[in-house]
Design an enzyme around this catalytic site. Structure first.
Site, PDB file in Angstrom:
ATOM      1  N   HIS A 273     -13.942   1.337  -7.718  1.00 17.68           N
ATOM      2  CA  HIS A 273     -15.319   1.395  -7.210  1.00 17.68           C
ATOM      3  C   HIS A 273     -15.718  -0.028  -6.844  1.00 17.68           C
ATOM      4  O   HIS A 273     -15.136  -0.629  -5.943  1.00 17.68           O
ATOM      5  CB  HIS A 273     -16.191   2.025  -8.301  1.00 17.68           C
ATOM      6  CG  HIS A 273     -17.563   2.434  -7.871  1.00 17.68           C
ATOM      7  ND1 HIS A 273     -18.000   2.389  -6.577  1.00 17.68           N
ATOM      8  CD2 HIS A 273     -18.621   2.901  -8.590  1.00 17.68           C
ATOM      9  CE1 HIS A 273     -19.255   2.821  -6.524  1.00 17.68           C
ATOM     10  NE2 HIS A 273     -19.663   3.122  -7.741  1.00 17.68           N
ATOM     11  N   HIS A 312     -11.496   5.689   1.463  1.00 21.22           N
ATOM     12  CA  HIS A 312     -12.811   5.988   0.897  1.00 21.22           C
ATOM     13  C   HIS A 312     -12.924   7.488   0.706  1.00 21.22           C
ATOM     14  O   HIS A 312     -12.433   8.246   1.532  1.00 21.22           O
ATOM     15  CB  HIS A 312     -13.914   5.507   1.863  1.00 21.22           C
ATOM     16  CG  HIS A 312     -15.224   5.349   1.199  1.00 21.22           C
ATOM     17  ND1 HIS A 312     -16.088   6.394   1.013  1.00 21.22           N
ATOM     18  CD2 HIS A 312     -15.814   4.263   0.644  1.00 21.22           C
ATOM     19  CE1 HIS A 312     -17.157   5.956   0.386  1.00 21.22           C
ATOM     20  NE2 HIS A 312     -17.025   4.670   0.144  1.00 21.22           N
ATOM     21  N   ASP A 368     -15.376  -3.305   1.029  1.00 21.92           N
ATOM     22  CA  ASP A 368     -14.835  -4.323   0.123  1.00 21.92           C
ATOM     23  C   ASP A 368     -13.725  -5.158   0.744  1.00 21.92           C
ATOM     24  O   ASP A 368     -13.314  -6.163   0.169  1.00 21.92           O
ATOM     25  CB  ASP A 368     -14.279  -3.651  -1.143  1.00 21.92           C
ATOM     26  CG  ASP A 368     -15.399  -3.023  -1.944  1.00 21.92           C
ATOM     27  OD1 ASP A 368     -16.409  -3.705  -2.146  1.00 21.92           O
ATOM     28  OD2 ASP A 368     -15.262  -1.854  -2.329  1.00 21.92           O
TER      29      ASP A 368
HETATM   30  C1  COA Z   1     -11.457   4.807  -2.536  1.00 26.80           C
HETATM   31  C2  COA Z   1     -10.410   5.797  -3.063  1.00 26.80           C
HETATM   32  C3  COA Z   1     -10.522   5.814  -4.617  1.00 26.80           C
HETATM   33  C4  COA Z   1     -10.715   7.189  -2.513  1.00 26.80           C
HETATM   34  O1  COA Z   1      -9.835   8.059  -3.107  1.00 26.80           O
HETATM   35  P1  COA Z   1      -9.747   9.610  -2.761  1.00 26.80           P
HETATM   36  O2  COA Z   1     -10.896  10.067  -1.959  1.00 26.80           O
HETATM   37  O3  COA Z   1      -9.475  10.318  -4.045  1.00 26.80           O
HETATM   38  O4  COA Z   1      -8.514   9.669  -1.786  1.00 26.80           O
HETATM   39  P2  COA Z   1      -7.067  10.171  -2.158  1.00 26.80           P
HETATM   40  O5  COA Z   1      -6.595   9.414  -3.379  1.00 26.80           O
HETATM   41  O6  COA Z   1      -7.096  11.655  -2.226  1.00 26.80           O
HETATM   42  O7  COA Z   1      -6.248   9.664  -0.914  1.00 26.80           O
HETATM   43  C5  COA Z   1      -5.725  10.489   0.107  1.00 26.80           C
HETATM   44  C6  COA Z   1      -4.337   9.995   0.435  1.00 26.80           C
HETATM   45  O8  COA Z   1      -4.379   8.636   0.869  1.00 26.80           O
HETATM   46  C7  COA Z   1      -3.643   7.788  -0.022  1.00 26.80           C
HETATM   47  N1  COA Z   1      -4.470   6.595  -0.256  1.00 26.80           N
HETATM   48  C8  COA Z   1      -5.813   6.569  -0.471  1.00 26.80           C
HETATM   49  N2  COA Z   1      -6.227   5.302  -0.569  1.00 26.80           N
HETATM   50  C9  COA Z   1      -5.141   4.528  -0.413  1.00 26.80           C
HETATM   51  C10 COA Z   1      -4.944   3.125  -0.421  1.00 26.80           C
HETATM   52  N3  COA Z   1      -5.977   2.304  -0.597  1.00 26.80           N
HETATM   53  N4  COA Z   1      -3.704   2.657  -0.261  1.00 26.80           N
HETATM   54  C11 COA Z   1      -2.665   3.514  -0.067  1.00 26.80           C
HETATM   55  N5  COA Z   1      -2.789   4.845  -0.048  1.00 26.80           N
HETATM   56  C12 COA Z   1      -4.007   5.353  -0.221  1.00 26.80           C
HETATM   57  C13 COA Z   1      -3.460   8.605  -1.294  1.00 26.80           C
HETATM   58  O9  COA Z   1      -2.301   8.214  -1.980  1.00 26.80           O
HETATM   59  C14 COA Z   1      -3.370   9.997  -0.744  1.00 26.80           C
HETATM   60  O10 COA Z   1      -2.095  10.183  -0.199  1.00 26.80           O
HETATM   61  P3  COA Z   1      -1.379  11.647  -0.301  1.00 26.80           P
HETATM   62  O11 COA Z   1      -2.349  12.629   0.289  1.00 26.80           O
HETATM   63  O12 COA Z   1      -0.116  11.514   0.481  1.00 26.80           O
HETATM   64  O13 COA Z   1      -1.142  11.862  -1.774  1.00 26.80           O
HETATM   65  C15 COA Z   1      -9.000   5.381  -2.635  1.00 26.80           C
HETATM   66  O14 COA Z   1      -8.905   5.372  -1.234  1.00 26.80           O
HETATM   67  C16 COA Z   1      -8.593   4.032  -3.220  1.00 26.80           C
HETATM   68  O15 COA Z   1      -8.129   3.952  -4.356  1.00 26.80           O
HETATM   69  N6  COA Z   1      -8.753   2.924  -2.410  1.00 26.80           N
HETATM   70  C17 COA Z   1      -8.480   1.592  -2.893  1.00 26.80           C
HETATM   71  C18 COA Z   1      -9.610   1.095  -3.772  1.00 26.80           C
HETATM   72  C19 COA Z   1     -10.843   0.739  -2.959  1.00 26.80           C
HETATM   73  O16 COA Z   1     -10.775   0.033  -1.960  1.00 26.80           O
HETATM   74  N7  COA Z   1     -11.988   1.212  -3.454  1.00 26.80           N
HETATM   75  C20 COA Z   1     -13.278   0.864  -2.861  1.00 26.80           C
HETATM   76  C21 COA Z   1     -14.002   2.051  -2.393  1.00 26.80           C
HETATM   77  S1  COA Z   1     -15.479   1.514  -1.571  1.00 26.80           S
END
Ligand code: COA
Length: 434
Positions: A273, A312, A368
């Site tokens: 987050h 996101h 971010d």
């Molecule tokens: C923000 C976040 C938690 C959202 O997660 P979410 O909605 O649950 O998305 P998912 O985890 O279902 O991701 C969908 C797919 O993209 C991939 N993915 C998502 N974010 C990714 C990232 N930053 N790097 C690499 N792969 C990523 C997942 O592994 C998943 O792949 P799959 O479908 O083949 O298994 C996630 O994108 C993340 O961890 N990002 C990095 C942290 C970040 O920047 N957070 C700030 C948010 S403002």
């Protein structure tokens, strides 16, 4: 063949276990989860529930505050596009907008700003608490404790049914969070915790509380002050994210606003987050050089790690805030000099936006990705990035908390579970356990 049209704005469900059909109203594109409880196989059946870990498809409230269309990359506070607010508004005006629902008149804004300025001082007992932490305490942990600690000073804040009291407490939090955030930073530096200066604007005062030495004031370029103000605007609300949902859930027990928003700080601390901008900086440092970017991206695709600052839950397009932050980054670097990590970030973005792995998953830079680079250019350590996020997000938490308390549909938050543990069993004496 065209589907037969039935009763509009309802859905008919057939339970194949019993053959019985049920008709439920559809309102605002949703059905009430509790309506499903009427679907039973027998009279003593509890009724059907939905299973929705991480609330992927559950609206927990109705809200008039923030609108996001993640597929096209739209963000609006109270209907106003984020791009217009970032260009024309100020952070304190956005605080007013989020909490009151309308833009203030000139006189209203002047009164609001004066009210905030009257509350910037923080009681000495909080200063003592902060000084009592280890010198290397993470400033988010300090902020969380101190925001919760404010409720020791204002016992009248338990009167959450009193709207005037609520408004006063919201102003207190908008005013005091920067002071506490700056104190958390100065504690790390081992420097005196400076008092705020209500004569200065919100962002200017924050910079002074961060950096001034006792008896020596810095001069900050107005463009830097404005950049910080815009960053706060960009973070001010983002509807039902993890920290805001935490504030609402904790606030739903009718605890005071200081305890409720300290829960927001706790949730924001996590790297998925608000902690993401800190994680982005660490990632960029680890990559170390533009030439190492392809190998890093390969590791991400092999699921060895995440590309922090990308992806996101809601945006499946370019985060509109990321576009604004990218622009501010260049403006700030014109004054501070270019951050060498920018080159690595730009290269990462270029490669990721072309790569099928990221394209297929609709992974774009989020707010971010570049904000940490700006904070670093302002000479703030990575631990402070999330504190700045929390200062910016405070009005959003407050507006959402306030809205929740007025919402007649709301009750204490209490999700259900599907129990998967063992059935009843008898206690086994210690001597008989294997
Ligand atoms: C923000 C976040 C938690 C959202 O997660 P979410 O909605 O649950 O998305 P998912 O985890 O279902 O991701 C969908 C797919 O993209 C991939 N993915 C998502 N974010 C990714 C990232 N930053 N790097 C690499 N792969 C990523 C997942 O592994 C998943 O792949 P799959 O479908 O083949 O298994 C996630 O994108 C993340 O961890 N990002 C990095 C942290 C970040 O920047 N957070 C700030 C948010 S403002």
């Amino acid at each position: 063949m065209a589907a037969k049209k039935g009763n509009a704005d309802t859905i008919t469900v057939t339970d194949n276990r019993t053959g019985q059909t049920y008709e439920f109203p559809i309102s605002d594109g949703t059905i009430k989860a509790t309506d499903l409880r009427t679907i039973k196989v027998s009279d003593d059946d509890f009724g059907l529930m939905t299973y929705d870990p991480a609330f992927m498809n559950t609206a927990s409230c109705k809200s008039e505050i923030t609108f996001i269309d993640g597929d096209v990359g739209i963000l609006r506070y109270r209907g106003y596009p984020i791009e217009q607010l970032a260009e024309k508004s100020s952070f304190t005006e956005v605080c007013y907008l989020l909490i009151h629902g309308e833009l203030p008149t000139k006189a209203q804004l002047a009164g609001w700003d004066e009210w905030i300025k009257a509350h910037v001082y923080v009681d000495e007992s909080i200063r003592d608490v902060i000084n009592g932490f280890r010198h290397d305490a993470h400033p988010m942990a300090v902020l969380q404790a101190a925001i919760g600690g404010l409720s020791t000073l204002y016992p009248e804040s338990k009167e959450i049914g009193d709207k005037d009291q609520r408004m006063k407490d919201m102003v207190r939090l908008i005013a005091k969070t920067p002071t506490i955030g700056a104190w958390a930073f100065r504690r790390n530096l081992g420097r005196a915790l400076l008092n705020p200066n209500p004569e200065q604007s919100y962002a200017e005062n924050l910079l002074h509380m961060f950096f001034d030495e006792s008896g020596m004031e810095y001069n900050f370029d107005p463009k830097i002050i404005r950049a910080l103000d815009v960053l706060l605007i960009l973070h001010a609300d983002h509807e039902q994210n993890c920290s805001t949902s935490s504030v609402r859930a904790v606030g739903s027990s009718e605890t005071d606003v200081f305890q409720s928003t300290s829960a927001g700080v706790a949730a924001l601390y996590g790297p998925l987050h608000g902690g993401a901008n800190e994680a982005v900086l660490k990632m960029l440092r680890r990559i170390g050089d533009k030439k190492n970017v392809p190998a890093f991206v390969k590791g991400v695709k092999n699921r060895e790690e995440l590309l922090m600052g990308f992806g996101h839950r809601v945006y499946k397009n370019y985060d509109p805030r990321a576009k604004i932050v990218h622009k501010i980054a260049h403006e700030v670097f014109e004054i501070t000099g270019v951050n060498p990590l920018l080159e690595i970030a730009v290269e990462l973005e270029r490669i990721a936006l072309e790569d099928e792995f990221f394209v297929a998953r609709k992974l774009y830079p989020n707010v971010d990705f570049y904000s940490g680079l700006i904070y670093e250019a302002l000479r703030l350590p990575a631990e402070m990035f999330t504190v700045l996020f929390a200062i910016g997000r405070m009005p959003g938490w407050l507006a959402q908390w306030n809205e929740m308390l007025d919402d007649k549909d709301q009750k204490i938050a209490r999700p259900r579970q599907i129990y998967t543990g063992s059935g009843e069993r008898n206690y086994v004496a210690m001597s008989k356990r294997k």
